[in-house]
Design a protein around this motif. Structure first.
Motif, PDB file in Angstrom:
ATOM      1  N   VAL A   7       0.836  -1.202   0.000  1.00 24.98           N
ATOM      2  CA  VAL A   7       0.000   0.000   0.000  1.00 24.98           C
ATOM      3  C   VAL A   7       0.868   1.248   0.000  1.00 24.98           C
ATOM      4  CG1 VAL A   7      -1.673   1.324   1.363  1.00 24.98           C
ATOM      5  CG2 VAL A   7      -1.990  -1.126   1.075  1.00 24.98           C
ATOM      6  N   VAL A   8       1.935   1.242   0.789  1.00 25.67           N
ATOM      7  CA  VAL A   8       2.848   2.394   0.836  1.00 25.67           C
ATOM      8  C   VAL A   8       3.493   2.597  -0.539  1.00 25.67           C
ATOM      9  CG1 VAL A   8       5.037   3.231   1.793  1.00 25.67           C
ATOM     10  CG2 VAL A   8       3.284   2.307   3.316  1.00 25.67           C
ATOM     11  N   ARG A   9       3.955   1.522  -1.153  1.00 26.67           N
ATOM     12  CA  ARG A   9       4.579   1.614  -2.473  1.00 26.67           C
ATOM     13  C   ARG A   9       3.604   2.199  -3.493  1.00 26.67           C
ATOM     14  NH1 ARG A   9       5.126  -3.485  -3.599  1.00 26.67           N
ATOM     15  NH2 ARG A   9       6.469  -3.804  -1.817  1.00 26.67           N
ATOM     16  N   ASP A  10       2.364   1.694  -3.496  1.00 18.16           N
ATOM     17  CA  ASP A  10       1.339   2.185  -4.427  1.00 18.16           C
ATOM     18  C   ASP A  10       1.017   3.655  -4.174  1.00 18.16           C
ATOM     19  OD1 ASP A  10       1.289  -0.381  -5.425  1.00 18.16           O
ATOM     20  OD2 ASP A  10      -0.604  -0.921  -4.446  1.00 18.16           O
ATOM     21  N   THR A  11       0.920   4.034  -2.902  1.00 14.18           N
ATOM     22  CA  THR A  11       0.580   5.414  -2.558  1.00 14.18           C
ATOM     23  C   THR A  11       1.696   6.367  -2.949  1.00 14.18           C
ATOM     24  OG1 THR A  11      -0.737   4.585  -0.698  1.00 14.18           O
ATOM     25  CG2 THR A  11      -0.199   6.925  -0.699  1.00 14.18           C
ATOM     26  N   ILE A  12       2.943   5.960  -2.752  1.00 19.45           N
ATOM     27  CA  ILE A  12       4.088   6.793  -3.155  1.00 19.45           C
ATOM     28  C   ILE A  12       4.041   7.017  -4.670  1.00 19.45           C
ATOM     29  CG2 ILE A  12       6.607   6.821  -3.419  1.00 19.45           C
ATOM     30  CD1 ILE A  12       6.766   5.519  -0.633  1.00 19.45           C
ATOM     31  N   ALA A  13       3.705   5.973  -5.422  1.00 21.66           N
ATOM     32  CA  ALA A  13       3.620   6.096  -6.877  1.00 21.66           C
ATOM     33  C   ALA A  13       2.469   7.029  -7.276  1.00 21.66           C
ATOM     34  CB  ALA A  13       3.424   4.729  -7.505  1.00 21.66           C
ATOM     35  N   GLU A  14       1.323   6.902  -6.598  1.00 23.16           N
ATOM     36  CA  GLU A  14       0.167   7.754  -6.898  1.00 23.16           C
ATOM     37  C   GLU A  14       0.474   9.227  -6.640  1.00 23.16           C
ATOM     38  OE1 GLU A  14      -3.306   6.566  -4.760  1.00 23.16           O
ATOM     39  OE2 GLU A  14      -3.169   4.509  -5.496  1.00 23.16           O
TER      40      GLU A  14
END
Length: 150
Positions: A105-112
């Motif tokens: 989730v952190v990885r996805d949010t950083i990308a978003e």
């Protein structure tokens, strides 16, 4: 049955069973929920489950801080009592998410968000809090965000 009704029911059960520890924790929790209800919508109001869960998380955080302090101070008997209270409180919270899920989730949010440095950590944390919605504590999320941004 909402969260407040569940706590009332469990409080009555603890009274019948003469479970002093659970009874004490649930009375304290009921009091905290009452204060939150009065603060939010007056004496006759109802507290939504999301707000009730927030109150429980606050109580859980207090127990975790107490456990840490007691262990540092060499008081294992008090830390054990707090751990027992913590387990009772955690039974009313939604199931947490695993470390792997947090990492994803952190990885996805950083990308978003498009964050590339620790200076943008605030934006990432804000987006994460909305996604995770109380299933993980802020300290864990913050640590993971810092790790992935560095």
């Amino acid at each position: 049955m909402n969260l407040s009704e569940q706590i009332d029911s469990d409080l009555k059960t603890a009274m019948r069973e003469k479970n002093a520890t659970k009874l004490g924790v649930l009375r304290m929790l009921k009091s905290a929920l009452s204060y939150a209800t009065i603060e939010k919508s007056g004496a006759q109001g109802e507290l939504p489950d999301a707000d009730a869960a927030q109150v429980i998380r606050k109580q859980v955080k207090q127990r975790q801080d107490s456990i840490e302090s007691f262990e540092k101070g060499g008081r294992p008997e008090l830390a054990a009592k707090e751990k027992e209270e913590l387990s009772i409180l955690q039974s009313y919270l939604p199931q947490g998410i695993s470390a792997d899920e947090i990492s994803k989730v952190v990885r996805d949010t950083i990308a978003e968000v498009g964050a590339s440095s620790k200076a943008q950590m605030g934006a990432v944390m804000k987006a994460l809090q909305a996604k995770v919605a109380g299933r993980a504590d802020g300290k864990t999320l913050s640590t993971e965000v810092q790790k992935q941004l560095s």
